[in-house]
Design an enzyme around this catalytic site. Structure first.
Site, PDB file in Angstrom:
ATOM      1  N   ASP A  40      -2.294  -0.854  -9.686  1.00  0.00           N
ATOM      2  CA  ASP A  40      -2.468  -2.157  -9.034  1.00  0.00           C
ATOM      3  C   ASP A  40      -3.256  -2.013  -7.745  1.00  0.00           C
ATOM      4  O   ASP A  40      -3.407  -0.938  -7.201  1.00  0.00           O
ATOM      5  CB  ASP A  40      -1.089  -2.734  -8.672  1.00  0.00           C
ATOM      6  CG  ASP A  40      -0.472  -3.447  -9.843  1.00  0.00           C
ATOM      7  OD1 ASP A  40      -1.188  -3.750 -10.797  1.00  0.00           O
ATOM      8  OD2 ASP A  40       0.748  -3.698  -9.779  1.00  0.00           O
ATOM      9  N   LYS A  62      -8.169  -5.392 -10.340  1.00  0.00           N
ATOM     10  CA  LYS A  62      -9.477  -6.029 -10.328  1.00  0.00           C
ATOM     11  C   LYS A  62     -10.261  -5.547 -11.534  1.00  0.00           C
ATOM     12  O   LYS A  62     -10.262  -4.373 -11.848  1.00  0.00           O
ATOM     13  CB  LYS A  62     -10.192  -5.598  -9.059  1.00  0.00           C
ATOM     14  CG  LYS A  62     -11.394  -6.407  -8.750  1.00  0.00           C
ATOM     15  CD  LYS A  62     -12.000  -5.907  -7.466  1.00  0.00           C
ATOM     16  CE  LYS A  62     -12.630  -4.559  -7.704  1.00  0.00           C
ATOM     17  NZ  LYS A  62     -13.047  -3.910  -6.506  1.00  0.00           N
ATOM     18  N   MET A 204       5.429 -11.617  -0.071  1.00  0.00           N
ATOM     19  CA  MET A 204       4.380 -12.532  -0.532  1.00  0.00           C
ATOM     20  C   MET A 204       4.480 -13.902   0.136  1.00  0.00           C
ATOM     21  O   MET A 204       4.119 -14.904  -0.450  1.00  0.00           O
ATOM     22  CB  MET A 204       4.464 -12.735  -2.060  1.00  0.00           C
ATOM     23  CG  MET A 204       4.394 -11.456  -2.833  1.00  0.00           C
ATOM     24  SD  MET A 204       4.407 -11.726  -4.601  1.00  0.00           S
ATOM     25  CE  MET A 204       6.134 -11.962  -4.926  1.00  0.00           C
TER      26      MET A 204
HETATM   27  N1  SAH Z   1       7.069  -4.215  -5.836  1.00  0.00           N
HETATM   28  C1  SAH Z   1       6.682  -4.351  -4.457  1.00  0.00           C
HETATM   29  C2  SAH Z   1       6.500  -5.790  -4.061  1.00  0.00           C
HETATM   30  C3  SAH Z   1       5.400  -6.490  -4.800  1.00  0.00           C
HETATM   31  S1  SAH Z   1       5.141  -8.088  -4.199  1.00  0.00           S
HETATM   32  C4  SAH Z   1       7.700  -3.636  -3.584  1.00  0.00           C
HETATM   33  O1  SAH Z   1       8.775  -3.259  -4.054  1.00  0.00           O
HETATM   34  O2  SAH Z   1       7.398  -3.424  -2.420  1.00  0.00           O
HETATM   35  C5  SAH Z   1       3.852  -7.814  -3.036  1.00  0.00           C
HETATM   36  C6  SAH Z   1       4.360  -8.078  -1.635  1.00  0.00           C
HETATM   37  O3  SAH Z   1       5.037  -6.943  -1.125  1.00  0.00           O
HETATM   38  C7  SAH Z   1       3.275  -8.341  -0.626  1.00  0.00           C
HETATM   39  O4  SAH Z   1       2.830  -9.665  -0.655  1.00  0.00           O
HETATM   40  C8  SAH Z   1       3.973  -8.032   0.659  1.00  0.00           C
HETATM   41  O5  SAH Z   1       4.799  -9.100   1.039  1.00  0.00           O
HETATM   42  C9  SAH Z   1       4.864  -6.886   0.263  1.00  0.00           C
HETATM   43  N2  SAH Z   1       4.260  -5.593   0.582  1.00  0.00           N
HETATM   44  C10 SAH Z   1       3.944  -4.606  -0.269  1.00  0.00           C
HETATM   45  N3  SAH Z   1       3.452  -3.542   0.380  1.00  0.00           N
HETATM   46  C11 SAH Z   1       3.460  -3.862   1.690  1.00  0.00           C
HETATM   47  C12 SAH Z   1       3.093  -3.185   2.869  1.00  0.00           C
HETATM   48  N4  SAH Z   1       2.608  -1.938   2.839  1.00  0.00           N
HETATM   49  N5  SAH Z   1       3.250  -3.820   4.053  1.00  0.00           N
HETATM   50  C13 SAH Z   1       3.747  -5.059   4.100  1.00  0.00           C
HETATM   51  N6  SAH Z   1       4.113  -5.742   3.022  1.00  0.00           N
HETATM   52  C14 SAH Z   1       3.988  -5.162   1.829  1.00  0.00           C
END
Ligand code: SAH
Length: 546
Positions: A40, A62, A204
């Site tokens: 991803d 993408k 998100m």
């Molecule tokens: N599966 C992922 C979440 C996916 S949803 C997990 O467990 O972390 C994607 C969201 O995760 C983003 O919109 C953001 O809100 C958050 N996110 C993921 N990586 C991040 C990072 N390095 N810093 C801040 N927010 C992050």
């Protein structure tokens, strides 16, 4: 349902929130052997660089046309790889944890339906790790006894006929800030959320946060509730912006908070003011490309990383086995012409004609044994032979194959080895040198009766994977430690896509090559790594005139 043993196996792997150190040991070991990696957008280059260089890398964040691959297509793709590649290891690499708003469950259901075996390798979720990197514990005795992880952006409604995966959501977060009415897509139970005493963590949610904050206040949550936005958490670009529930919306606009970011609300946020442990280092926020020879351990990478930089290591050469169709080289005293290579396949049977085997590199050891085993032999063909090594590292490598060295020169050079063998072995001893194609003739000259087998070749890397090209394009600078690194880089990477054009060069020769290829240059005062690292730090801490 077909027997799943006929298929490849799919691993749903959590890549963690960004810092490659937060990938699990299990995840890393699978990525190292994966045949295919379907990844991803949120997966950091640091994690991608841990994947086997031989793996097929598929970017579903993408497509080539810059559209994201639909979730239903990703599901089909995973099944397709598993079905078409019996025995293969298919890694599905997702940001954070695959089952936390990552649609990992949907992919797993599809695999079950197709009879494909799978395994889940949980990841460190951004929901907890990102606050932790900002010094905010999600629970704390006396402040929060629970925490709640909430999506601030739900799957778009079916009538729109669009399927949204976690990464496209992030893209739309940015795009939709100004236009869309977020309330259309959100069906959160604000009444109950507002009553929650625990910490609220929104993923998100940046685009919708103004709306979310207002609704929470309307439903009775204290407008003064402390809140933090943490952007690009655990990466060198991590940033924390503090606000309160009532100032959330305006703060996002004023501070230009952008995705990926999480929003955390509750009393625990205050602790971040005391516990923010992640130091701003001299190279924090800088992405540097380091060119290096494949497999070489890179001291400079470790040093730049320790100074806060995100380092993209880019190997410029790769080694390739050439046995058993290697070049046997005749003793120089017999071969009259300068072109004394005989392109004959080498037979391992011929090893019986030698008394001493001399290795001059770990690559030579690895390639020799790999080919020997592949040809159906084992170490018993070396019984009774004397083994020589150019130095301690090669000696250690031989020990891994159960071989103790008889001869190792004290000075660890080819010349030292030649002189040692001249001294200790009789004139009639038959010596076989196992070397790479770039080995010089030092040993052959000192041991004129020796025969050389070229067991591996060193070649320039043919091309870079897409993710690496993209990482390089957005890098702040490239670090060159030799002119040949500049030449190789110019050959395999299109410079026009490298926006910054800045290079840090070790010594004047490297600088000249870099200039020739159109780089701007900043050059170390001395031709040492110490001096180069010092120069890079000076450049970023004192400005361009350093
Ligand atoms: N599966 C992922 C979440 C996916 S949803 C997990 O467990 O972390 C994607 C969201 O995760 C983003 O919109 C953001 O809100 C958050 N996110 C993921 N990586 C991040 C990072 N390095 N810093 C801040 N927010 C992050």
């Amino acid at each position: 349902m077909e027997n799943s043993n006929h298929f490849g196996k799919v691993y749903l792997i959590g890549a963690g929130p960004g810092d490659p150190g937060l990938l699990t040991v299990r995840g890393k070991s699978i990525l190292e052997k994966a045949d295919v990696v379907v990844y991803d957008r949120l997966v950091s280059p640091g994690v991608l660089s841990l994947c086997s260089p031989k793996a097929k890398m598929v970017d579903v964040g993408k497509m080539p046309t810059h559209h994201k691959v639909k979730q239903s297509e990703i599901n089909k793709l995973l099944v397709k790889f598993a079905v078409e590649m019996p025995g293969a290891t298919v890694a599905r690499l997702k940001g954070g944890d695959p089952f936390v708003f990552g649609r990992g469950g949907e992919e797993a259901l599809e695999l079950v339906a197709a009879g494909v075996e799978f395994e889940v390798v949980p990841g460190v979720t951004s929901a907890i790790a990102v606050p932790a990197y900002a010094g905010i514990p999600v629970s704390h005795r006396g402040i929060a006894t629970s925490f709640h992880i909430i999506t601030g952006h739900e799957k778009e409604v079916d009538s729109r006929k669009s399927e949204v995966g976690s990464d496209s959501v992030i893209l739309s977060e940015v795009r939709s800030t100004k236009s869309k009415d977020p309330s259309q897509n959100l069906s959160l139970d604000f009444e109950n959320l507002a009553k929650c005493q625990g910490t609220l963590i929104f993923l998100m949610g940046i685009a919708n946060m103004d709306f979310i904050a207002r609704r929470l206040i309307e439903c009775g949550k204290d407008p003064k509730t402390p809140l933090a936005f943490i952007e690009k958490g655990t990466t060198p670009n991590q940033r924390t912006v503090m606000a309160t529930l009532e100032t959330a919306g305006e703060t996002i606009v004023r501070e230009n908070v952008t995705a990926p970011a999480i929003t955390i609300m509750g009393g625990v946020v205050e602790l971040g003011k005391t516990l923010a442990w992640k130091k701003n280092l001299p190279l924090s926020g800088k992405r540097l490309v380091v060119t290096r020879a494949a497999k070489q351990s890179s001291g400079i990478t470790a040093r730049l990383t320790a100074l806060g930089a995100e380092v993209i290591e880019t190997p410029m050469i790769e080694t390739r086995n050439v046995l058993p169709y290697c070049h046997a080289e005749l003793p120089s005293c017999i071969a009259n012409s300068s072109e004394n290579k005989v392109a004959e396949p080498v037979e391992f049977e011929d090893l019986k004609n030698f008394d001493i085997l001399a290795f001059t590199s770990t690559n030579g050891v690895e390639c020799f044994f790999k080919q020997l085993f592949a040809a159906g032999y084992d170490v018993r063909v070396l019984a009774g032979k004397k083994i020589a090594s150019v130095g301690k590292i090669t000696e250690k490598k031989l020990l891994e194959y159960g071989i103790r060295c008889d001869y190792v020169p004290e000075d660890h050079t080819g010349e030292g080895l030649g002189l040692l063998l001249q001294k200790v072995v009789g004139d009639e001893s038959r010596i076989l040198l196992l070397q790479g194609n770039l080995a010089d003739d030092t040993l052959l000259k000192l041991l004129p009766k020796a025969i050389r087998w070229t067991v591996y070749e060193t070649l320039p890397v043919a091309e870079l994977p897409d993710w690496k090209r993209e990482a390089i394009a957005s890098a702040d600078a490239i670090v060159f430690a030799s002119s040949s690194a500049v030449e190789n880089f110019a050959q395999i990477s299109s410079l026009s896509s490298f926006v910054s054009r800045l290079s840090f060069c070790i010594g004047r020769m490297t600088e000249a090559s870099a200039k020739k290829h159109g780089f701007e240059t900043v050059t170390s005062d001395e031709t040492t790594m110490d001096s180069l690292v010092k120069k890079i730090v000076e450049y970023y801490t004192m400005g361009e005139n350093a």
